[in-house]
Motif scaffolding. Structure first.
Motif, PDB file in Angstrom:
ATOM      1  N   LYS A   1       0.814  -1.229   0.000  1.00  0.00           N
ATOM      2  CA  LYS A   1       0.000   0.000   0.000  1.00  0.00           C
ATOM      3  C   LYS A   1       0.837   1.264   0.000  1.00  0.00           C
ATOM      4  N   GLU A   2       1.904   1.273   0.786  1.00  0.00           N
ATOM      5  CA  GLU A   2       2.697   2.500   0.907  1.00  0.00           C
ATOM      6  C   GLU A   2       3.720   2.649  -0.218  1.00  0.00           C
ATOM      7  N   GLN A   3       3.829   1.633  -1.076  1.00  0.00           N
ATOM      8  CA  GLN A   3       4.770   1.712  -2.203  1.00  0.00           C
ATOM      9  C   GLN A   3       4.011   2.187  -3.447  1.00  0.00           C
ATOM     10  N   GLU A   4       4.703   2.857  -4.322  1.00  0.00           N
ATOM     11  CA  GLU A   4       4.029   3.386  -5.509  1.00  0.00           C
ATOM     12  C   GLU A   4       3.900   2.361  -6.616  1.00  0.00           C
ATOM     13  N   ASN A   5       4.826   1.402  -6.628  1.00  0.00           N
ATOM     14  CA  ASN A   5       4.906   0.528  -7.792  1.00  0.00           C
ATOM     15  C   ASN A   5       4.949  -0.949  -7.400  1.00  0.00           C
ATOM     16  N   VAL A   6       4.147  -1.272  -6.381  1.00  0.00           N
ATOM     17  CA  VAL A   6       4.064  -2.679  -5.973  1.00  0.00           C
ATOM     18  C   VAL A   6       2.601  -3.099  -6.006  1.00  0.00           C
ATOM     19  N   VAL A   7       2.349  -4.258  -6.621  1.00  0.00           N
ATOM     20  CA  VAL A   7       0.989  -4.799  -6.658  1.00  0.00           C
ATOM     21  C   VAL A   7       1.008  -6.193  -6.027  1.00  0.00           C
ATOM     22  N   GLY A   8      -0.170  -6.719  -5.761  1.00  0.00           N
ATOM     23  CA  GLY A   8      -0.228  -8.038  -5.126  1.00  0.00           C
ATOM     24  C   GLY A   8      -0.872  -9.067  -6.024  1.00  0.00           C
ATOM     25  N   VAL A   9      -0.527 -10.339  -5.788  1.00  0.00           N
ATOM     26  CA  VAL A   9      -1.227 -11.441  -6.465  1.00  0.00           C
ATOM     27  C   VAL A   9      -1.512 -12.516  -5.427  1.00  0.00           C
ATOM     28  N   SER A  10      -2.354 -13.456  -5.831  1.00  0.00           N
ATOM     29  CA  SER A  10      -2.628 -14.605  -4.985  1.00  0.00           C
ATOM     30  C   SER A  10      -2.656 -15.812  -5.913  1.00  0.00           C
ATOM     31  N   ALA A  11      -1.540 -16.510  -5.985  1.00  0.00           N
ATOM     32  CA  ALA A  11      -1.396 -17.604  -6.962  1.00  0.00           C
ATOM     33  C   ALA A  11      -1.810 -18.938  -6.338  1.00  0.00           C
ATOM     34  N   ALA A  12      -2.043 -19.930  -7.202  1.00  0.00           N
ATOM     35  CA  ALA A  12      -2.467 -21.256  -6.730  1.00  0.00           C
ATOM     36  C   ALA A  12      -1.332 -21.949  -5.977  1.00  0.00           C
ATOM     37  N   ILE A  13      -1.716 -22.739  -4.988  1.00  0.00           N
ATOM     38  CA  ILE A  13      -0.725 -23.515  -4.228  1.00  0.00           C
ATOM     39  C   ILE A  13      -0.227 -24.676  -5.092  1.00  0.00           C
TER      40      ILE A  13
ATOM     41  N   LYS B   1       4.752 -11.987 -16.683  1.00  0.00           N
ATOM     42  CA  LYS B   1       4.252 -11.433 -17.945  1.00  0.00           C
ATOM     43  C   LYS B   1       2.763 -11.079 -17.851  1.00  0.00           C
ATOM     44  N   ASN B   2       1.985 -11.914 -17.151  1.00  0.00           N
ATOM     45  CA  ASN B   2       0.557 -11.623 -16.982  1.00  0.00           C
ATOM     46  C   ASN B   2       0.350 -10.286 -16.291  1.00  0.00           C
ATOM     47  N   VAL B   3       1.108 -10.072 -15.227  1.00  0.00           N
ATOM     48  CA  VAL B   3       0.954  -8.821 -14.477  1.00  0.00           C
ATOM     49  C   VAL B   3       1.397  -7.641 -15.339  1.00  0.00           C
ATOM     50  N   LEU B   4       2.532  -7.830 -16.011  1.00  0.00           N
ATOM     51  CA  LEU B   4       3.070  -6.755 -16.854  1.00  0.00           C
ATOM     52  C   LEU B   4       2.065  -6.369 -17.946  1.00  0.00           C
ATOM     53  N   ASN B   5       1.496  -7.392 -18.604  1.00  0.00           N
ATOM     54  CA  ASN B   5       0.593  -7.133 -19.737  1.00  0.00           C
ATOM     55  C   ASN B   5      -0.788  -6.643 -19.311  1.00  0.00           C
ATOM     56  N   SER B   6      -1.141  -6.851 -18.044  1.00  0.00           N
ATOM     57  CA  SER B   6      -2.476  -6.431 -17.617  1.00  0.00           C
ATOM     58  C   SER B   6      -2.413  -5.192 -16.723  1.00  0.00           C
ATOM     59  N   SER B   7      -1.253  -4.531 -16.694  1.00  0.00           N
ATOM     60  CA  SER B   7      -1.131  -3.319 -15.868  1.00  0.00           C
ATOM     61  C   SER B   7      -0.315  -2.284 -16.646  1.00  0.00           C
ATOM     62  N   ARG B   8      -0.128  -1.140 -16.038  1.00  0.00           N
ATOM     63  CA  ARG B   8       0.699  -0.126 -16.702  1.00  0.00           C
ATOM     64  C   ARG B   8       2.054   0.005 -16.004  1.00  0.00           C
ATOM     65  N   LEU B   9       2.448  -1.084 -15.331  1.00  0.00           N
ATOM     66  CA  LEU B   9       3.702  -1.045 -14.570  1.00  0.00           C
ATOM     67  C   LEU B   9       4.922  -1.016 -15.483  1.00  0.00           C
ATOM     68  N   LYS B  10       5.918  -0.279 -15.024  1.00  0.00           N
ATOM     69  CA  LYS B  10       7.199  -0.236 -15.758  1.00  0.00           C
ATOM     70  C   LYS B  10       8.299  -0.576 -14.763  1.00  0.00           C
ATOM     71  N   ILE B  11       9.321  -1.202 -15.264  1.00  0.00           N
ATOM     72  CA  ILE B  11      10.442  -1.542 -14.382  1.00  0.00           C
ATOM     73  C   ILE B  11      11.136  -0.293 -13.871  1.00  0.00           C
ATOM     74  N   PRO B  12      11.444  -0.135 -12.571  1.00  0.00           N
ATOM     75  CA  PRO B  12      11.323  -1.169 -11.535  1.00  0.00           C
ATOM     76  C   PRO B  12       9.907  -1.252 -10.945  1.00  0.00           C
ATOM     77  N   PHE B  13       9.446  -2.477 -10.706  1.00  0.00           N
ATOM     78  CA  PHE B  13       8.180  -2.663 -10.004  1.00  0.00           C
ATOM     79  C   PHE B  13       8.212  -3.979  -9.230  1.00  0.00           C
ATOM     80  N   GLY B  14       7.271  -4.113  -8.306  1.00  0.00           N
ATOM     81  CA  GLY B  14       7.288  -5.289  -7.445  1.00  0.00           C
ATOM     82  C   GLY B  14       5.956  -6.013  -7.440  1.00  0.00           C
ATOM     83  N   ILE B  15       6.029  -7.321  -7.201  1.00  0.00           N
ATOM     84  CA  ILE B  15       4.810  -8.124  -7.024  1.00  0.00           C
ATOM     85  C   ILE B  15       4.923  -8.813  -5.662  1.00  0.00           C
ATOM     86  N   ALA B  16       3.867  -8.605  -4.858  1.00  0.00           N
ATOM     87  CA  ALA B  16       3.880  -9.147  -3.494  1.00  0.00           C
ATOM     88  C   ALA B  16       2.876 -10.276  -3.377  1.00  0.00           C
TER      89      ALA B  16
END
Ligand code: GAP
Length: 441
Positions: free
Chosen positions: A51-63, A156-171
């Motif tokens: 939340k406090e980062q500008e360029n970090v998004v979250g995912v919840s992947a399958a176990i 790639k899924n996150v990159l292609n479905s968002s407007r994120l540019k490197i550097p960015f993070g996935i949590a």
């Protein structure tokens, strides 16, 4: 530790897994208060890292993931430790756990037995799972050994479905599973546990990546300190070259000084392009990034912060546990969980001074119901006030509010603070603001 383990069971923080069937080694269940504490801890992590980062998004992947993921990540090959087995009792240890091995030998020596060990053998830590309903036609896969790969395969899924540019993070926060050889020290090393991780993708640049690495190291250390762990109980430890995981270019642990020694709490790893390039190779999919500005195409590097939710929960509990004499009372000792208010399962408890005075109960119920809209609140009307305070101290509730006869006259209540045991009177209309300020101090 024994006192803490007993408190956790008695007050509903943590129970042994499958206890009524004699337990399942290395598994733990969180009770109502433990669940709340763990939830608060994850919220705090998410707040700081996403939340406090500008360029970090979250995912919840399958176990459950394709078994190819674990070939690509190197886990089916390298996630195995050479183990030795005691020929007397068949207990296994990692070949490099010299202290534990010596202790084990001493235990047998007490029984006048001399231990002989097997040659080191490789065992895979990944927990297998069989998918499919027809016996003999089941497909073997694994319960994820780290939550990390669910992020990398979705780069790639996150990159292609968002407007994120490197550097960015996935949590991500989620469960991981390992066939640990020596689960133990309460929840410290479990078979099933939760991790909270950030994969931060950057340009492949040695100098810049180390700068970023240092930033994350400090950010993670500060997180533990800001939530109440004393500075001198935390330290960094760099992994020696022969200790580095197969994916790591560099690795530092944050360690906490537990009653069973300095122990790893979280790892900050420089994973280089290991994950994305391996997934590119094994899946045949392009995992590279195209930089619109420089027109460069490259496989990004990843800096990882990887913490254990259960470990952090345990370390915050150890840090919070204290026993002290109550100078205000009859000198009786009290057990206090000095948890940071942000982590405490209940932020406040509300009591009527006497339960047989309907007007006090009604007034207190009103305050309780109202506060519940914004905070986790407990209600207690049993026994005397002193006992109620002590019961709340033991579960870490930072504030207790008592409705007494004066409340009926001037709409004020007594607020008693857990750590100082100081009491003050405040207006009912100011309770919410008072608590918000104290919790966020
Ligand atoms: N993705 C990198 C990774 O998984 P790790 O050092 O193997 O790195 C990261 O694990 C964190 O996960 C550890 O620092 C620890 O907090 C937690 N962890 C690992 N194994 C665990 C276990 N068996 N029980 C509880 N927590 C564990």
């Amino acid at each position: 530790m024994l006192k803490l383990v007993s408190l956790c069971k008695r007050r509903g923080f943590i129970y042994p897994g499958s206890e009524i069937y004699g337990g399942l080694k290395g598994t733990w269940d969180y009770g109502p208060l433990g669940n709340e504490l763990k939830f608060n801890l994850k919220q705090e992590w998410w707040k700081t890292m996403v939340k406090e980062q500008e360029n970090v998004v979250g995912v919840s992947a399958a176990i459950l993931m394709s078994p190819k993921v674990w070939e690509a990540s190197g886990h089916t090959q390298s996630f195995s430790d050479p183990l030795i087995e005691c020929k007397i009792c068949h207990q296994r240890f990692k070949a490099d756990q010299e202290e534990l091995i010596k202790e084990h030998e001493k235990l047998h020596l007490k029984k006048k037995e001399k231990v002989e060990w097997t040659e080191p053998k490789k065992f895979n830590l990944l927990v297998e799972a069989k998918l499919g309903v027809v016996e003999g036609e089941k497909n073997i896969t694994y319960l994820r050994g780290e939550i990390t790969q669910g992020v990398h395969v979705n780069f790639k899924n996150v990159l292609n479905s968002s407007r994120l540019k490197i550097p960015f993070g996935i949590a991500q926060i989620g469960k991981a599973f390992r066939n640990e050889i020596t689960p133990g020290n309460f929840t410290y090393r479990s078979i099933e546990f939760e991790q909270m991780e950030l994969q931060y993708y950057i340009k492949p640049d040695e100098k810049e990546s180390m700068k970023q690495y240092e930033l994350f190291k400090n950010m993670r250390m500060d997180w533990y300190k800001n939530l109440g762990i004393k500075k001198d109980k935390l330290r960094f430890r760099e992994h020696a070259k022969d200790e580095l995981a197969h994916y790591a270019k560099a690795a530092w642990d944050i360690e906490y000084n537990t009653p069973f020694g300095w122990k790893e709490c979280e790892g900050i790893h420089h994973r280089g392009d290991w994950d994305l390039s391996r997934h590119q190779k094994y899946s045949g999919q392009d995992m590279s990034y195209f930089d619109e500005e420089t027109k460069e195409k490259f496989i990004p590097w990843a800096i990882e912060t990887s913490g254990g939710v259960d470990r952090a929960t345990l370390f915050f509990l150890i840090e919070a546990y204290s026993e002290e004499k109550d100078p205000a009372g009859d000198g009786a000792s009290r057990v206090v969980l000095k948890l940071h208010p942000k982590l405490a399962p209940y932020k406040v408890a509300v009591f009527p001074l006497l339960k047989n005075k309907p007007e006090l109960v009604k007034k207190a119920r009103g305050i309780y119901q109202n506060l519940k809209k914004n905070f986790e609140v407990d209600w207690d009307e049993r026994g005397n006030i002193g006992k109620r305070y002590f019961a709340q101290d033991e579960i870490g509730t930072p504030f207790c509010i008592t409705v007494d006869f004066e409340t009926m006259e001037n709409d004020t209540v007594t607020v008693r603070e857990r750590d100082t045991m100081k009491q003050e009177r405040i207006k009912i209309s100011e309770i919410k603001e008072f608590l918000e300020k104290k919790i966020n101090e």
